[in-house]
Write a protein that holds these residues in place. Structure first.
Motif, PDB file in Angstrom:
ATOM      1  N   MET A 285      -1.044  -2.805  -7.533  1.00  0.00           N
ATOM      2  CA  MET A 285      -1.289  -1.525  -6.848  1.00  0.00           C
ATOM      3  C   MET A 285      -1.935  -0.557  -7.825  1.00  0.00           C
ATOM      4  SD  MET A 285       2.299  -1.104  -4.717  1.00  0.00           S
ATOM      5  CE  MET A 285       1.720   0.312  -3.755  1.00  0.00           C
TER       6      MET A 285
ATOM      7  N   SER B 218      -2.004   3.626   3.478  1.00  0.00           N
ATOM      8  CA  SER B 218      -2.267   3.247   2.079  1.00  0.00           C
ATOM      9  C   SER B 218      -3.517   3.923   1.511  1.00  0.00           C
ATOM     10  CB  SER B 218      -2.403   1.728   1.963  1.00  0.00           C
ATOM     11  OG  SER B 218      -3.440   1.248   2.802  1.00  0.00           O
TER      12      SER B 218
ATOM     13  N   ASP C 173      -4.447   3.161  -8.377  1.00  0.00           N
ATOM     14  CA  ASP C 173      -4.982   4.397  -7.843  1.00  0.00           C
ATOM     15  C   ASP C 173      -6.455   4.188  -7.498  1.00  0.00           C
ATOM     16  OD1 ASP C 173      -6.515   7.102  -8.317  1.00  0.00           O
ATOM     17  OD2 ASP C 173      -4.427   7.645  -7.894  1.00  0.00           O
TER      18      ASP C 173
ATOM     19  N   LEU D 236       5.365   7.903  -1.619  1.00  0.00           N
ATOM     20  CA  LEU D 236       5.719   6.684  -2.351  1.00  0.00           C
ATOM     21  C   LEU D 236       5.997   6.986  -3.815  1.00  0.00           C
ATOM     22  CD1 LEU D 236       5.951   3.621  -2.894  1.00  0.00           C
ATOM     23  CD2 LEU D 236       3.453   3.568  -3.054  1.00  0.00           C
TER      24      LEU D 236
ATOM     25  N   VAL E 139       4.481   2.240   1.902  1.00  0.00           N
ATOM     26  CA  VAL E 139       3.400   3.229   1.974  1.00  0.00           C
ATOM     27  C   VAL E 139       3.411   4.021   3.287  1.00  0.00           C
ATOM     28  CG1 VAL E 139       1.895   1.888   0.451  1.00  0.00           C
ATOM     29  CG2 VAL E 139       1.777   1.532   2.933  1.00  0.00           C
TER      30      VAL E 139
ATOM     31  N   ILE F 115      -4.913   3.984  -2.351  1.00  0.00           N
ATOM     32  CA  ILE F 115      -4.366   2.860  -3.110  1.00  0.00           C
ATOM     33  C   ILE F 115      -5.278   1.651  -2.950  1.00  0.00           C
ATOM     34  CG2 ILE F 115      -2.378   1.343  -3.482  1.00  0.00           C
ATOM     35  CD1 ILE F 115      -0.630   3.463  -2.149  1.00  0.00           C
TER      36      ILE F 115
ATOM     37  N   LEU G  99      -0.333   2.005 -10.480  1.00  0.00           N
ATOM     38  CA  LEU G  99       0.662   2.977 -10.051  1.00  0.00           C
ATOM     39  C   LEU G  99       2.008   2.727 -10.729  1.00  0.00           C
ATOM     40  CD1 LEU G  99       0.009   3.274  -6.203  1.00  0.00           C
ATOM     41  CD2 LEU G  99      -0.943   4.646  -8.064  1.00  0.00           C
TER      42      LEU G  99
ATOM     43  N   LYS H 160       0.746   7.761  -0.017  1.00  0.00           N
ATOM     44  CA  LYS H 160       0.833   7.535  -1.462  1.00  0.00           C
ATOM     45  C   LYS H 160       1.704   8.583  -2.156  1.00  0.00           C
ATOM     46  CE  LYS H 160      -2.191   7.859  -5.500  1.00  0.00           C
ATOM     47  NZ  LYS H 160      -3.571   8.174  -5.930  1.00  0.00           N
ATOM     48  N   LYS H 161       1.574   9.847  -1.774  1.00  0.00           N
ATOM     49  CA  LYS H 161       2.313  10.924  -2.437  1.00  0.00           C
ATOM     50  C   LYS H 161       3.822  10.710  -2.316  1.00  0.00           C
ATOM     51  CE  LYS H 161       2.718  16.011  -2.481  1.00  0.00           C
ATOM     52  NZ  LYS H 161       4.139  16.137  -2.043  1.00  0.00           N
TER      53      LYS H 161
END
Length: 543
Positions: A165, A207, A167, A149, A142, A210, A174, A146-147
């Motif tokens: 994990m 993170s 959203d 990842l 992370v 997440i 995810l 997030k984007k």
């Protein structure tokens, strides 16, 4: 699946070699009878599943110095690299072409200069060339948010699996929680579970967006994979550290294998709890784990574990993958190859308590901050720096997060409580209390401690610059900023007074220090000294 073992043996280890089942031992007297002489009806339906995996490669794409101690002595030799992993995987697949499953257990796109500068892009081509079956995001996946990842997961050909994990807005997972892999007519459930402490362990901003779930979600998923998925074997991929993986083996039902990652442990022998084997395969691409599962007539009859050292001279490199690595790294060679210092003694991590490399980093922060004490985080990553030049590449390996420095004031009581908690994070007998990496590395401060005592009773004789710590006195301290932390938090130490954010960052502090102090002659620092375990112990689990 069932597996014969001696429940009274130490650590649940079988009383026989991992290569022989109890049933086989009883048949040794029939060795003269060959398989071809047996009636067809009694011929065993034997199938072999091979799990080949690596973890915690931390952005290391090519051959590098590595320290091995399996022979009983420390030695630094050239090893590792994705091209060497590729060649070894090719050979393993050739041995069992229809029954090999290849896996990456995470912390892949963080830990080196090129991977940080490219936000993981340098890893995509070489990792895809390994033709993996699936991968598990680690606690550092992370690091770019997030984007990135999710973009990375989309670029990797192998699917990501992670049951815990979600959203933060939609509460949707995810990634898939597990996959059912078919090999030799068998169904193998591969369930992924990563560290739920990520929002606390890493800078909180990493993170954002997440949500991580705890281990309570696992038993229902194991049951679902076994019953609805009709899995013949259940394999749990974890990135939570070896002690916590072993704890899961003690509590979960129906799991045949737990593949562990995060703590960079090298399990020479499998750790066995009940019918579950737990193994971990080192870090930095210097090892490959191979676990073979033999199923006869629908029953898991035996298992064989091999921790493969990827030494240069013993394991060849795949030429095509090596060329791909060279192409990926070419734009970064000049900047990362710049020499910034030298050392007359090897510098390395590989110890939960203290290390020569971290002592140098802490000394650099102390010099930059001009304070009485400095702290460097207890990171695990980075292979050794052998004698000779120290480069920008080495600096990024040891400090892959470059943060500005903070100074402030803390009392003696704060120092004592902070280190008591950090020692609990590393050495607690309760795996639920284990947290993060290793002991933070001090400069200007020393203490002795008992690893096997309870929190609050471990530390004895804490001193600052040789003088006993005074409970109410305020001491000046330097450490690194963590993105997303409150201004008054230094290296997870809260409520620090008179905090100042400096213009200098950790990298520049180390460059300045190396320019003035090279060649470095640091040996065993003797700043944090354990009284009941070896000062050079290399595991927080096998004490």
């Amino acid at each position: 699946m069932k597996f014969d073992h001696d429940p009274n043996s130490k650590l649940g280890l079988p009383f026989f070699s991992a290569s022989f089942t109890r049933r086989q031992m009883c048949l040794t007297g029939l060795a003269a009878m060959t398989a071809s002489a047996l009636p067809a009806a009694s011929m065993p339906d034997s199938k072999k599943i091979t799990l080949a995996f690596f973890a915690d490669i931390h952005g290391q794409l090519e051959e590098h110095p590595e320290m091995y101690w399996s022979s009983g002595k420390d030695e630094i030799v050239p090893a590792g690299g994705v091209a060497r992993i590729a060649q070894q995987l090719k050979e393993i697949r050739a041995e069992n072409p229809d029954g090999t499953i290849t896996l990456d257990l995470g912390d892949t796109i963080q830990g080196s200069g090129h991977v940080v500068m490219s936000e993981g892009e340098t890893m995509i081509g070489p990792i895809n060339a390994l033709k993996l079956d699936c991968w598990l995001p680690g606690n550092w996946e992370v690091i770019y948010g997030k984007k990135v990842l999710l973009e990375t997961a989309a670029k990797l050909k192998a699917p990501a699996i992670a049951a815990n994990m979600r959203d933060a807005t939609t509460r949707e997972r995810l990634f898939k929680p597990y996959v059912i892999h078919q090999a030799h007519g068998l169904k193998i459930a591969l369930i992924g579970f990563t560290d739920p402490d990520v929002p606390l362990r890493q800078p909180p901003s990493f993170s954002e967006g997440i949500v991580y779930e705890e281990t309570g979600i696992l038993q229902p998923l194991v049951d679902e994979a076994s019953e609805e998925g009709k899995a013949d074997l259940v394999v749990l991929l974890t990135h939570i550290g070896l002690p916590k993986a072993v704890s899961l083996a003690e509590s979960l039902k129906g799991v045949d294998v737990i593949l562990s990652a995060d703590t960079h442990e090298r399990t020479e022998k499998p750790i066995i709890r009940g019918n579950t084997w737990v193994v971990e395969a080192g870090a930095f691409g210097s090892h490959l784990g191979k676990l073979e599962l033999f199923v006869e007539n629908g029953r898991l009859s035996r298992r064989e574990w091999t921790l493969i050292e990827l030494r240069a001279g013993q394991i060849a490199e795949d030429a095509e993958v090596k060329a791909l690595v060279q192409k990926s790294l070419a734009p970064y060679r000049e900047s990362l190859g710049r020499v910034i210092g030298s050392t007359s003694r090897p510098l390395f991590r590989y110890a939960p308590v203290e290390t020569s490399a971290d002592a140098v980093l802490a000394d650099a922060l102390l010099a930059a901050g001009g304070t009485e004490i400095a702290l460097s985080n207890g990171f695990r990553f980075a292979y050794p720096i052998d004698t000779g030049d120290i480069t920008e590449n080495d600096l990024w390996n040891y400090y892959p997060i470059n943060s500005r420095l903070k100074t402030g004031k803390v009392t003696g009581t704060q120092l004592l409580k902070f280190f008591e908690r950090e020692l609990e994070n590393v050495f607690s007998k309760n795996t639920k209390r284990l947290f993060g990496g290793w002991v933070p590395r001090p400069a200007g401060l020393t203490f002795r401690f008992y690893a096997n005592r309870a929190e609050g009773k471990r530390i004895v004789d804490m001193r600052v610059n040789g003088h006993p710590v005074e409970a109410d006195r305020a001491y000046t301290i330097t450490s690194c900023e963590r993105e997303g932390d409150a201004l008054t938090t230094l290296c997870r130490m809260r409520d620090v007074a008179d905090v100042t954010l400096l213009e200098v960052d950790a990298h520049e502090a180390v460059r300045r220090y190396l320019k003035e102090q090279s060649p470095i002659m640091m040996g065993q620092p003797l700043r944090v000294v354990p009284l009941d375990i070896s000062a050079t112990v290399r595991s927080q689990f096998l004490l």
